[in-house]
Enzyme design. Structure first.
Site, PDB file in Angstrom:
ATOM      1  N   HIS A   1      -4.095   0.035   8.805  1.00 35.92           N
ATOM      2  CA  HIS A   1      -4.660  -0.671   7.652  1.00 35.92           C
ATOM      3  C   HIS A   1      -3.563  -1.000   6.637  1.00 35.92           C
ATOM      4  O   HIS A   1      -3.525  -0.435   5.547  1.00 35.92           O
ATOM      5  CB  HIS A   1      -5.778   0.157   7.000  1.00 35.92           C
ATOM      6  CG  HIS A   1      -6.341  -0.518   5.780  1.00 35.92           C
ATOM      7  ND1 HIS A   1      -7.093  -1.675   5.833  1.00 35.92           N
ATOM      8  CD2 HIS A   1      -6.211  -0.229   4.463  1.00 35.92           C
ATOM      9  CE1 HIS A   1      -7.410  -2.057   4.620  1.00 35.92           C
ATOM     10  NE2 HIS A   1      -6.885  -1.200   3.757  1.00 35.92           N
TER      11      HIS A   1
ATOM     12  N   ASP B   1     -11.419  -4.466   7.060  1.00 29.71           N
ATOM     13  CA  ASP B   1     -10.680  -5.431   7.889  1.00 29.71           C
ATOM     14  C   ASP B   1     -11.643  -6.147   8.842  1.00 29.71           C
ATOM     15  O   ASP B   1     -11.515  -7.347   9.082  1.00 29.71           O
ATOM     16  CB  ASP B   1      -9.579  -4.713   8.683  1.00 29.71           C
ATOM     17  CG  ASP B   1      -8.612  -3.978   7.759  1.00 29.71           C
ATOM     18  OD1 ASP B   1      -8.233  -4.563   6.735  1.00 29.71           O
ATOM     19  OD2 ASP B   1      -8.265  -2.818   8.060  1.00 29.71           O
TER      20      ASP B   1
ATOM     21  N   ARG C   1       0.845  -1.211   0.000  1.00 32.32           N
ATOM     22  CA  ARG C   1       0.000   0.000   0.000  1.00 32.32           C
ATOM     23  C   ARG C   1       0.874   1.252   0.000  1.00 32.32           C
ATOM     24  O   ARG C   1       0.527   2.267  -0.594  1.00 32.32           O
ATOM     25  CB  ARG C   1      -0.946  -0.010   1.194  1.00 32.32           C
ATOM     26  CG  ARG C   1      -2.032  -1.087   1.093  1.00 32.32           C
ATOM     27  CD  ARG C   1      -2.866  -1.098   2.354  1.00 32.32           C
ATOM     28  NE  ARG C   1      -3.901  -2.125   2.362  1.00 32.32           N
ATOM     29  CZ  ARG C   1      -3.688  -3.407   2.677  1.00 32.32           C
ATOM     30  NH1 ARG C   1      -2.478  -3.836   2.961  1.00 32.32           N
ATOM     31  NH2 ARG C   1      -4.702  -4.269   2.699  1.00 32.32           N
TER      32      ARG C   1
HETATM   33  N1  LIG Z   1      -9.369   1.557   3.042  1.00 26.10           N
HETATM   34  C1  LIG Z   1      -9.543   0.398   2.455  1.00 26.10           C
HETATM   35  O1  LIG Z   1      -9.853  -0.595   3.119  1.00 26.10           O
HETATM   36  C2  LIG Z   1      -9.399   0.286   0.974  1.00 26.10           C
HETATM   37  C3  LIG Z   1      -9.926  -0.856   0.325  1.00 26.10           C
HETATM   38  C4  LIG Z   1      -9.819  -0.937  -1.061  1.00 26.10           C
HETATM   39  C5  LIG Z   1      -9.166   0.076  -1.781  1.00 26.10           C
HETATM   40  N2  LIG Z   1      -8.683   1.155  -1.106  1.00 26.10           N
HETATM   41  C6  LIG Z   1      -8.017   2.254  -1.844  1.00 26.10           C
HETATM   42  O2  LIG Z   1      -9.013   3.050  -2.470  1.00 26.10           O
HETATM   43  C7  LIG Z   1      -8.426   3.766  -3.583  1.00 26.10           C
HETATM   44  C8  LIG Z   1      -9.322   3.672  -4.805  1.00 26.10           C
HETATM   45  O3  LIG Z   1      -9.406   2.332  -5.259  1.00 26.10           O
HETATM   46  P1  LIG Z   1     -10.246   1.961  -6.577  1.00 26.10           P
HETATM   47  O4  LIG Z   1     -10.132   0.505  -6.754  1.00 26.10           O
HETATM   48  O5  LIG Z   1     -11.591   2.601  -6.510  1.00 26.10           O
HETATM   49  O6  LIG Z   1      -9.370   2.708  -7.696  1.00 26.10           O
HETATM   50  P2  LIG Z   1      -9.859   3.193  -9.160  1.00 26.10           P
HETATM   51  O7  LIG Z   1      -8.639   3.536  -9.913  1.00 26.10           O
HETATM   52  O8  LIG Z   1     -10.794   2.199  -9.733  1.00 26.10           O
HETATM   53  O9  LIG Z   1     -10.692   4.502  -8.837  1.00 26.10           O
HETATM   54  C9  LIG Z   1     -10.106   5.643  -8.328  1.00 26.10           C
HETATM   55  C10 LIG Z   1     -10.858   6.841  -8.836  1.00 26.10           C
HETATM   56  O10 LIG Z   1     -10.250   8.001  -8.261  1.00 26.10           O
HETATM   57  C11 LIG Z   1     -10.322   8.997  -9.251  1.00 26.10           C
HETATM   58  N3  LIG Z   1      -9.394  10.091  -8.968  1.00 26.10           N
HETATM   59  C12 LIG Z   1      -8.072  10.164  -9.199  1.00 26.10           C
HETATM   60  N4  LIG Z   1      -7.606  11.370  -8.806  1.00 26.10           N
HETATM   61  C13 LIG Z   1      -8.660  12.050  -8.311  1.00 26.10           C
HETATM   62  C14 LIG Z   1      -8.832  13.346  -7.772  1.00 26.10           C
HETATM   63  N5  LIG Z   1      -7.804  14.193  -7.660  1.00 26.10           N
HETATM   64  N6  LIG Z   1     -10.061  13.713  -7.382  1.00 26.10           N
HETATM   65  C15 LIG Z   1     -11.110  12.862  -7.493  1.00 26.10           C
HETATM   66  N7  LIG Z   1     -11.017  11.640  -7.996  1.00 26.10           N
HETATM   67  C16 LIG Z   1      -9.803  11.237  -8.416  1.00 26.10           C
HETATM   68  C17 LIG Z   1     -10.034   8.281 -10.555  1.00 26.10           C
HETATM   69  O11 LIG Z   1     -10.463   9.051 -11.680  1.00 26.10           O
HETATM   70  C18 LIG Z   1     -10.822   7.003 -10.356  1.00 26.10           C
HETATM   71  O12 LIG Z   1     -12.135   7.119 -10.865  1.00 26.10           O
HETATM   72  C19 LIG Z   1      -7.045   3.147  -3.753  1.00 26.10           C
HETATM   73  O13 LIG Z   1      -6.091   3.991  -3.164  1.00 26.10           O
HETATM   74  C20 LIG Z   1      -7.133   1.836  -2.983  1.00 26.10           C
HETATM   75  O14 LIG Z   1      -5.885   1.389  -2.536  1.00 26.10           O
HETATM   76  C21 LIG Z   1      -8.777   1.263   0.227  1.00 26.10           C
HETATM   77  O1  LIG Z   2      -5.215  -4.189  -0.486  1.00 24.32           O
HETATM   78  C1  LIG Z   2      -5.379  -3.105  -1.030  1.00 24.32           C
HETATM   79  O2  LIG Z   2      -4.476  -2.542  -1.659  1.00 24.32           O
HETATM   80  C2  LIG Z   2      -6.721  -2.442  -0.975  1.00 24.32           C
HETATM   81  C3  LIG Z   2      -7.281  -2.372   0.400  1.00 24.32           C
HETATM   82  O3  LIG Z   2      -6.458  -1.712   1.298  1.00 24.32           O
HETATM   83  C4  LIG Z   2      -7.733  -3.699   0.936  1.00 24.32           C
HETATM   84  O4  LIG Z   2      -7.483  -3.981   2.106  1.00 24.32           O
HETATM   85  O5  LIG Z   2      -8.384  -4.448   0.186  1.00 24.32           O
END
Ligand SMILES: NC(=O)c1ccc[n+]([C@@H]2O[C@H](COP(=O)([O-])OP(=O)(O)OC[C@H]3O[C@@H](n4cnc5c(N)ncnc54)[C@H](O)[C@@H]3O)[C@@H](O)[C@H]2O)c1
Ligand SMILES: O=C(O)C[C@H](O)C(=O)O
Length: 340
Positions: free
Chosen positions: A202, A175, A112
């Protein structure tokens, strides 16, 4: 007569779950990154949430289509799409809850933290806009690395003079969702009855599920089972990243988890009592300035940060082992917020 009885019974049920139609105030929810892999299903789920009256969908591209699509669903929330910097202010104005899944996801082989270079800048810019346009909103940070993006947002808000530690949350609900699912499967108990606190942060070993506190308790799990469940929970994100083989990370389960956490925030804001979820927040539970643990949500955001309770020896060791990495990730975020 029968139908009015049914109606009043269902209203009573809705009220007992915090969804009373008459008593709820108007609530605006903004999703930043709404056209992405998480953003789209999360937009759908928030459109289905009866506590949302206005749903603002923002992204740098693609929101016109997503908003048109979601807006046709026959639920009360009014949906509007916003695109690009020029429209960010309007998207945020008046928001009660801002959910941030904007940024790049992992590919196989990445940690990450490898996302930091791109996502830190995105989160900093979005946090700056939040401080300007909706400084009182509860912020639900999904963008990774959460262990660093939450401290970045905190520093941006401090600099703008708007920081309220009760209103900034790293979303660690996925989680908890995973720990519940894996525990229920292994212990052979109904998943709907399961609760497992997950503390720490996380990422990898910073994710510390407390299976010793899982309910319903299980006598059938060996120490090896607990070790394996812990590892699977810590590696849950990587399991999905590898299965998707280059097409991103968890999106559907994350949208579910994000919707659960946002719903809890809305219920807290609306005064529903005893809303408790795990979240990565400013904390004095350990010596680290941010830490995930159970928090009670209320009208001002975090009403109470709960301590860790009694830990098994295995969990105590896990807690000591995670502190170095979590501290470094927090400090990296703080340094970035000041340096750029
Ligand atoms: N916290 C958690 O448990 C968790 C779980 C899964 C994913 N994530 C994180 O969530 C994030 C997004 O994942 P995803 O699969 O949706 O990615 P994705 O690439 O499918 O979607 C991300 C979106 O963000 C947009 N974006 C980029 N820059 C931007 C900005 N400045 N303003 C607004 N929008 C913007 C993109 O255009 C895209 O539509 C990643 O960083 C991923 O690691 C976190
Ligand atoms: O694993 C990742 O990169 C996305 C997210 O943080 C998750 O836990 O699924």
């Amino acid at each position: 007569m029968r139908s009015s009885l049914l109606k009043s019974t269902s209203e009573l049920l809705r009220r007992s779950r915090g969804y009373s139609s008459s008593a709820n105030p108007e609530r605006k929810v903004a999703i930043l990154g709404a056209a992405g892999g998480i953003g789209q299903p999360l937009s759908l789920l928030m459109k289905l949430n009866p506590l949302v009256s206005s749903l603002s969908l923002y992204d740098i591209a693609g929101t016109v289509g997503v908003a048109a699509d979601v807006s046709h669903i026959n639920t009360p929330a009014l949906v509007k799409g916003f695109m690009g910097d020029d429209q960010l202010g309007e998207a945020l104005e008046g928001s009660d809850v801002v959910i941030i899944p904007a940024g790049v996801p992992r590919k196989p082989g990445m940690t990450r933290d490898d996302l930091f270079n791109i996502n830190a800048g995105i989160v900093k810019a979005l946090s700056t806009a939040i401080a300007k346009h909706c400084p009182n909103a509860l912020v639900n940070m999904i963008s990774n690395p959460v262990n660093s993006t939450v401290p970045i947002a905190a520093e941006v808000f401090k600099k703008a003079g708007t920081y309220d530690e009760k209103k900034l949350f790293g979303v660690t609900t996925l989680d908890v969702v995973r720990a519940k699912t894996f525990y229920a499967g292994k212990a052979g108990v109904p998943v709907k009855d399961v609760n497992v606190p997950v503390v720490g942060g996380h990422a990898g070993i910073t994710i510390l599920p407390l299976f010793s506190q899982a309910t319903p308790a299980s006598n059938s799990l060996s120490q090896e089972d607990i070790v394996a469940l812990t590892k699977r929970t810590q590696d849950g994100g990587t399991e999905v990243v590898e299965a998707k083989a280059g097409k991103g990370s968890a999106t559907l389960s994350m949208a579910y988890a994000g919707a659960v956490f946002a719903d809890a925030c809305l219920k807290g804001l609306n005064g529903v009592p005893d809303i408790v979820e795990c979240s990565f927040v400013q904390s004095t539970v350990t010596e680290l300035p941010f830490f995930a643990s159970k928090v009670r949500l209320g009208k001002n955001g975090v009403e109470e940060v709960f301590g860790l309770g009694e830990l098994s020896d295995f969990e105590k060791k896990g807690l000591e082992n995670l502190k170095g990495e979590l501290k470094a990730s927090i400090e990296k975020g703080i340094k970035f917020a000041h340096g750029n």
